[in-house]
Write a protein that holds these residues in place. Sequence first.
Motif, PDB file in Angstrom:
ATOM      1  N   LEU A  94      55.228  37.362  46.323  1.00 43.89           N
ATOM      2  CA  LEU A  94      54.411  37.880  47.416  1.00 43.89           C
ATOM      3  C   LEU A  94      53.771  36.739  48.206  1.00 43.89           C
ATOM      4  O   LEU A  94      53.682  36.796  49.445  1.00 43.89           O
ATOM      5  N   VAL A  95      53.330  35.697  47.508  1.00 48.00           N
ATOM      6  CA  VAL A  95      52.780  34.522  48.194  1.00 48.00           C
ATOM      7  C   VAL A  95      53.846  33.876  49.079  1.00 48.00           C
ATOM      8  O   VAL A  95      53.584  33.503  50.236  1.00 48.00           O
ATOM      9  N   LEU A  96      55.071  33.767  48.560  1.00 41.81           N
ATOM     10  CA  LEU A  96      56.162  33.175  49.334  1.00 41.81           C
ATOM     11  C   LEU A  96      56.538  34.051  50.529  1.00 41.81           C
ATOM     12  O   LEU A  96      56.895  33.536  51.600  1.00 41.81           O
ATOM     13  N   LEU A  97      56.462  35.371  50.369  1.00 40.20           N
ATOM     14  CA  LEU A  97      56.741  36.261  51.501  1.00 40.20           C
ATOM     15  C   LEU A  97      55.720  36.057  52.614  1.00 40.20           C
ATOM     16  O   LEU A  97      56.073  36.035  53.806  1.00 40.20           O
ATOM     17  N   LEU A  98      54.457  35.908  52.248  1.00 34.88           N
ATOM     18  CA  LEU A  98      53.429  35.636  53.243  1.00 34.88           C
ATOM     19  C   LEU A  98      53.666  34.287  53.918  1.00 34.88           C
ATOM     20  O   LEU A  98      53.514  34.155  55.145  1.00 34.88           O
ATOM     21  N   ALA A  99      54.039  33.285  53.111  1.00 35.66           N
ATOM     22  CA  ALA A  99      54.321  31.962  53.670  1.00 35.66           C
ATOM     23  C   ALA A  99      55.527  32.000  54.600  1.00 35.66           C
ATOM     24  O   ALA A  99      55.553  31.313  55.631  1.00 35.66           O
ATOM     25  N   THR A 100      56.514  32.830  54.250  1.00 38.76           N
ATOM     26  CA  THR A 100      57.705  32.962  55.097  1.00 38.76           C
ATOM     27  C   THR A 100      57.337  33.500  56.472  1.00 38.76           C
ATOM     28  O   THR A 100      57.823  33.025  57.497  1.00 38.76           O
ATOM     29  N   LEU A 101      56.451  34.495  56.502  1.00 41.98           N
ATOM     30  CA  LEU A 101      56.022  35.064  57.781  1.00 41.98           C
ATOM     31  C   LEU A 101      55.190  34.079  58.582  1.00 41.98           C
ATOM     32  O   LEU A 101      55.170  34.117  59.817  1.00 41.98           O
ATOM     33  N   ALA A 102      54.502  33.168  57.875  1.00 43.14           N
ATOM     34  CA  ALA A 102      53.624  32.212  58.562  1.00 43.14           C
ATOM     35  C   ALA A 102      54.377  30.990  59.066  1.00 43.14           C
ATOM     36  O   ALA A 102      54.166  30.549  60.209  1.00 43.14           O
ATOM     37  N   VAL A 103      55.253  30.419  58.243  1.00 43.52           N
ATOM     38  CA  VAL A 103      55.891  29.135  58.605  1.00 43.52           C
ATOM     39  C   VAL A 103      57.407  29.168  58.526  1.00 43.52           C
ATOM     40  O   VAL A 103      58.057  28.171  58.829  1.00 43.52           O
ATOM     41  N   GLY A 104      57.996  30.289  58.112  1.00 40.60           N
ATOM     42  CA  GLY A 104      59.453  30.357  57.996  1.00 40.60           C
ATOM     43  C   GLY A 104      60.129  30.326  59.356  1.00 40.60           C
ATOM     44  O   GLY A 104      59.598  30.847  60.338  1.00 40.60           O
ATOM     45  N   PRO A 105      61.312  29.726  59.448  1.00 37.56           N
ATOM     46  CA  PRO A 105      62.033  29.683  60.722  1.00 37.56           C
ATOM     47  C   PRO A 105      62.566  31.057  61.104  1.00 37.56           C
ATOM     48  O   PRO A 105      62.890  31.870  60.238  1.00 37.56           O
TER      49      PRO A 105
END
Length: 374
Positions: A94-105
């Motif tokens: 879930l933390v990685l999903l949030l990070a993906t929405l924030a900084v993912g290409p």
Amino acid sequence: MSGFARTDTSIIGRWWWTVDRWTLAALAALMGIGAVLILAASPAVSERIGLGSFSLAKRQLVLLPLAGACLIGTSLLSIKWVRRAGVLGLFGTLVLLLATLAVGPEIKGAQRWINLAGFSLQPSEFLKPFFAVTCAWLFALGKSQQDFPGTALAMALFGLSATLLLAQPDLGQTFVLGVIFGVQFFLAGVPMVLVIALGISGLIGLVAAYFFLPHVTERIDLFLDPAAGDSFQIDRSLEAFVHGGLWGVGPGEGRVKAVLPDAHADFVFAVAGEELGLVICLGIVAVYGFVVLRGFARLLGEPSLFVLLAATGLLTQFGLQALINMGSALHLIPTKGMTLPFISYGGSSLLALAVGMGLLLALTRRRFATGDET
């Protein structure tokens, strides 16, 4: 013959005599078939995108031993550690999903990947097995402790997970997650009115997706009326099965991989149909069916609600994902980008499936003589 005596009390010895070796062999067979098809399908794709002929194949084959280690390693876990791995893994995902929405290409209009130490990771692939285990724990705890709001927490967790997936957006993964949750929700013995309400909510969600998400509208319209849009990929896929006939044209000899953009991933089953033929394709379908049915057979008489729900969730994910990929390639359902378990190209999918099936093997081990019941 096995190198382990039945009296061997080591961790590996106990594992060998309690794990479902037939399922283990079936999963190894799928990995082997996947390696052959990646070697056959990926060179043409690699050359089209300007890479060396075997660049994609090398990436996938390098990950195969790691996937095997993940599969074996997680299958060694006790029930207690399966629960812990599920909860901790879900929190991290879930933390990685949030990070993906924030900084993912953003790739093709979606934010689904995040770069970690040079590896492009798709967190949603890992969400599915960890979600299945965590929801099973919440449902089971809610049944054993009447004052614990297990059902409410599971519903909240599903709502959070689905929201993060839809924000990417990824309707396909949301659908798979919804089916996993729905099956567990039903088996957990919750009031039927809630089951019906969940089903109606799912139908409303699908209808809303058709009317408000253009790519969903396009794919459903194309499925219902192939003349309504560009049906190039599905037409080539069906032609590949016709060209392959009963026995196929031989590994590496097919033509469809030269024209299908996703021949190594979403349409790898079409490559199998052309190069390996109908007989081998039916064998692949049979292996998937065997894993699912064998898993449910191992659950017969299972006294633990947590084990029953968690294993059912993992089997549902595995079987449904295979059905979606093969059904899309055969034009039995609207096309949806979904990997064929252990066969399609995709590092995140390969590793996540290995973890999920390892957890399944851990849950279905015979524990009457291992002392690993908790």
